[in-house]
Write a protein that holds these residues in place. Structure first.
Motif, PDB file in Angstrom:
ATOM      1  N   GLY A  49       0.827  -1.199   0.000  1.00 16.08           N
ATOM      2  CA  GLY A  49       0.000   0.000   0.000  1.00 16.08           C
ATOM      3  C   GLY A  49       0.857   1.242   0.000  1.00 16.08           C
ATOM      4  O   GLY A  49       1.970   1.234   0.537  1.00 16.08           O
ATOM      5  N   ASP A  50       0.342   2.309  -0.587  1.00 15.98           N
ATOM      6  CA  ASP A  50       1.136   3.521  -0.768  1.00 15.98           C
ATOM      7  C   ASP A  50       0.592   4.722  -0.008  1.00 15.98           C
ATOM      8  O   ASP A  50       1.097   5.837  -0.165  1.00 15.98           O
ATOM      9  N   GLU A  51      -0.438   4.510   0.801  1.00 17.54           N
ATOM     10  CA  GLU A  51      -1.015   5.589   1.589  1.00 17.54           C
ATOM     11  C   GLU A  51      -0.942   5.231   3.070  1.00 17.54           C
ATOM     12  O   GLU A  51      -1.031   4.064   3.446  1.00 17.54           O
ATOM     13  N   ALA A  52      -0.799   6.259   3.881  1.00 13.00           N
ATOM     14  CA  ALA A  52      -0.874   6.062   5.327  1.00 13.00           C
ATOM     15  C   ALA A  52      -2.318   6.260   5.769  1.00 13.00           C
ATOM     16  O   ALA A  52      -2.998   7.170   5.299  1.00 13.00           O
ATOM     17  N   THR A  53      -2.785   5.414   6.654  1.00  6.64           N
ATOM     18  CA  THR A  53      -4.138   5.559   7.183  1.00  6.64           C
ATOM     19  C   THR A  53      -4.236   6.842   8.004  1.00  6.64           C
ATOM     20  O   THR A  53      -3.357   7.100   8.837  1.00  6.64           O
ATOM     21  N   PRO A  54      -5.243   7.678   7.779  1.00  9.02           N
ATOM     22  CA  PRO A  54      -5.387   8.905   8.571  1.00  9.02           C
ATOM     23  C   PRO A  54      -5.365   8.614  10.066  1.00  9.02           C
ATOM     24  O   PRO A  54      -6.049   7.717  10.551  1.00  9.02           O
ATOM     25  N   GLY A  55      -4.539   9.353  10.791  1.00  7.45           N
ATOM     26  CA  GLY A  55      -4.451   9.198  12.233  1.00  7.45           C
ATOM     27  C   GLY A  55      -3.541   8.092  12.712  1.00  7.45           C
ATOM     28  O   GLY A  55      -3.383   7.901  13.925  1.00  7.45           O
ATOM     29  N   VAL A  56      -2.903   7.363  11.801  1.00 10.40           N
ATOM     30  CA  VAL A  56      -2.082   6.227  12.227  1.00 10.40           C
ATOM     31  C   VAL A  56      -0.913   6.673  13.092  1.00 10.40           C
ATOM     32  O   VAL A  56      -0.457   5.943  13.981  1.00 10.40           O
ATOM     33  N   GLY A  57      -0.409   7.890  12.866  1.00  8.59           N
ATOM     34  CA  GLY A  57       0.736   8.366  13.625  1.00  8.59           C
ATOM     35  C   GLY A  57       0.452   8.615  15.088  1.00  8.59           C
ATOM     36  O   GLY A  57       1.376   8.660  15.911  1.00  8.59           O
ATOM     37  N   SER A  58      -0.822   8.750  15.442  1.00  7.16           N
ATOM     38  CA  SER A  58      -1.188   9.002  16.838  1.00  7.16           C
ATOM     39  C   SER A  58      -1.587   7.731  17.580  1.00  7.16           C
ATOM     40  O   SER A  58      -1.897   7.769  18.771  1.00  7.16           O
ATOM     41  N   LYS A  59      -1.557   6.609  16.880  1.00  2.16           N
ATOM     42  CA  LYS A  59      -1.937   5.341  17.501  1.00  2.16           C
ATOM     43  C   LYS A  59      -0.747   4.684  18.172  1.00  2.16           C
ATOM     44  O   LYS A  59       0.403   4.887  17.789  1.00  2.16           O
ATOM     45  N   THR A  60      -1.032   3.855  19.186  1.00  6.27           N
ATOM     46  CA  THR A  60       0.011   3.003  19.749  1.00  6.27           C
ATOM     47  C   THR A  60       0.226   1.830  18.806  1.00  6.27           C
ATOM     48  O   THR A  60      -0.613   1.547  17.938  1.00  6.27           O
ATOM     49  N   LEU A  61       1.326   1.133  18.968  1.00  8.58           N
ATOM     50  CA  LEU A  61       1.600  -0.013  18.103  1.00  8.58           C
ATOM     51  C   LEU A  61       0.491  -1.056  18.192  1.00  8.58           C
ATOM     52  O   LEU A  61       0.112  -1.657  17.189  1.00  8.58           O
ATOM     53  N   ALA A  62      -0.034  -1.257  19.391  1.00  9.89           N
ATOM     54  CA  ALA A  62      -1.083  -2.264  19.582  1.00  9.89           C
ATOM     55  C   ALA A  62      -2.375  -1.880  18.862  1.00  9.89           C
ATOM     56  O   ALA A  62      -3.191  -2.751  18.542  1.00  9.89           O
ATOM     57  N   GLU A  63      -2.570  -0.593  18.617  1.00  9.00           N
ATOM     58  CA  GLU A  63      -3.797  -0.129  17.973  1.00  9.00           C
ATOM     59  C   GLU A  63      -3.723  -0.152  16.446  1.00  9.00           C
ATOM     60  O   GLU A  63      -4.742  -0.004  15.779  1.00  9.00           O
ATOM     61  N   ILE A  64      -2.532  -0.353  15.891  1.00  5.81           N
ATOM     62  CA  ILE A  64      -2.370  -0.331  14.436  1.00  5.81           C
ATOM     63  C   ILE A  64      -2.767  -1.686  13.852  1.00  5.81           C
ATOM     64  O   ILE A  64      -2.205  -2.729  14.210  1.00  5.81           O
ATOM     65  N   GLY A  65      -3.748  -1.685  12.960  1.00  8.04           N
ATOM     66  CA  GLY A  65      -4.211  -2.920  12.343  1.00  8.04           C
ATOM     67  C   GLY A  65      -3.273  -3.402  11.254  1.00  8.04           C
ATOM     68  O   GLY A  65      -2.454  -2.630  10.740  1.00  8.04           O
ATOM     69  N   PRO A  66      -3.361  -4.679  10.873  1.00  5.74           N
ATOM     70  CA  PRO A  66      -2.464  -5.248   9.850  1.00  5.74           C
ATOM     71  C   PRO A  66      -2.453  -4.455   8.552  1.00  5.74           C
ATOM     72  O   PRO A  66      -1.389  -4.239   7.956  1.00  5.74           O
TER      73      PRO A  66
END
Length: 249
Positions: free
Chosen positions: A116-133
């Motif tokens: 994938g070539d896009e970052a999910t909006p808001g991913v930078g503010s999530k903890t590692l455990a909150e980031i989905g596959p």
């Protein structure tokens, strides 16, 4: 053939421009993907393709897509007299250039788990455990990268601070079950997708080549796409191609 492409010819032939690293991966041709965990944070083991044994040293040759970007940047001076790197996610490779466009080194890398070539909006503010596959991507594009502090007051090269994407060595506390070093040294790029989105590079390359060039003023990072057409990510490639064809002046 311009001077930059001649320099790449030297890289492909294994001349001194290639950074001497133990068991640098062979010429890459198969797809890769991964998103590196945030600096100095361990990550749970991830299932993936079997780890292959390291192969003998062989230079990493740029793909056709990488060569297109190399030629465009070299001719247009898009780097604005700053050092730059080209990251080929599909082939799990990075190519480093100094501020004049001289090729310095070519090394294998680890990238985000998910294509994938896009970052999910808001991913930078999530903890590692909150980031989905599906969110563990390494976003494509052109970035002005600079060194800054990470979570444990380590200075790392931030590619895109807002989405927590950086270039750094393999974190020392990442679980051995992930086999990141083995993946980096394997002969194909098939198993190089293992990070949360960051780009892992060899430690010797980071400290001896990348950091000295980028630490003062930063530099540009061109991340090639793995799902979108390259002209969508770098629109100026179309103009450059027309100029080369003589149809546009």
């Amino acid at each position: 053939m311009n001077l930059v492409l001649r320099g790449f010819a030297g890289l492909a032939l294994g001349l001194p421009l290639v950074l001497p690293l133990p068991a640098v991966a062979q010429t890459r041709s198969k797809p890769v993907a991964a998103r590196s965990a945030k600096p100095a944070v361990s990550v749970a083991p991830t299932s993936a393709a079997p780890i292959q044994a390291p192969s003998p040293d062989e230079p990493i040759s740029p793909s056709d897509s990488a060569l297109r970007v190399v030629d465009w940047v070299g001719v247009s001076k898009d780097n604005h007299a700053l050092p730059y790197v080209i990251v080929d996610k599909v082939n799990a490779a990075m190519f480093l250039f100094d501020s004049t466009g001289k090729p310095i080194a070519a090394v294998p890398v680890l990238v985000g788990i998910a294509p994938g070539d896009e970052a999910t909006p808001g991913v930078g503010s999530k903890t590692l455990a909150e980031i989905g596959p599906a969110e563990k991507t390494t976003p494509a594009g052109r970035y002005l990268a600079k060194f800054g502090l990470a979570f444990r007051k380590e200075r790392i090269l931030w590619v895109d601070y807002a989405t927590s994407v950086a270039i750094h060595p393999i974190p020392g506390d990442v679980g051995k079950a992930e086999g990141r070093r083995e993946r980096m040294l394997s002969p194909t790029p098939d198993d190089n997708r293992i990070t949360f989105g960051c780009i892992n590079v060899p430690r010797a390359f980071y400290s001896k080549s990348l950091r000295p060039l980028f630490q003062k003023k930063g530099g540009y990072v061109y991340v090639l796409p793995d799902t979108r057409p390259i002209e969508e990510v770098f629109p100026r490639l179309r103009v450059h191609a027309l100029q080369n064809s003589g149809l546009y002046r």
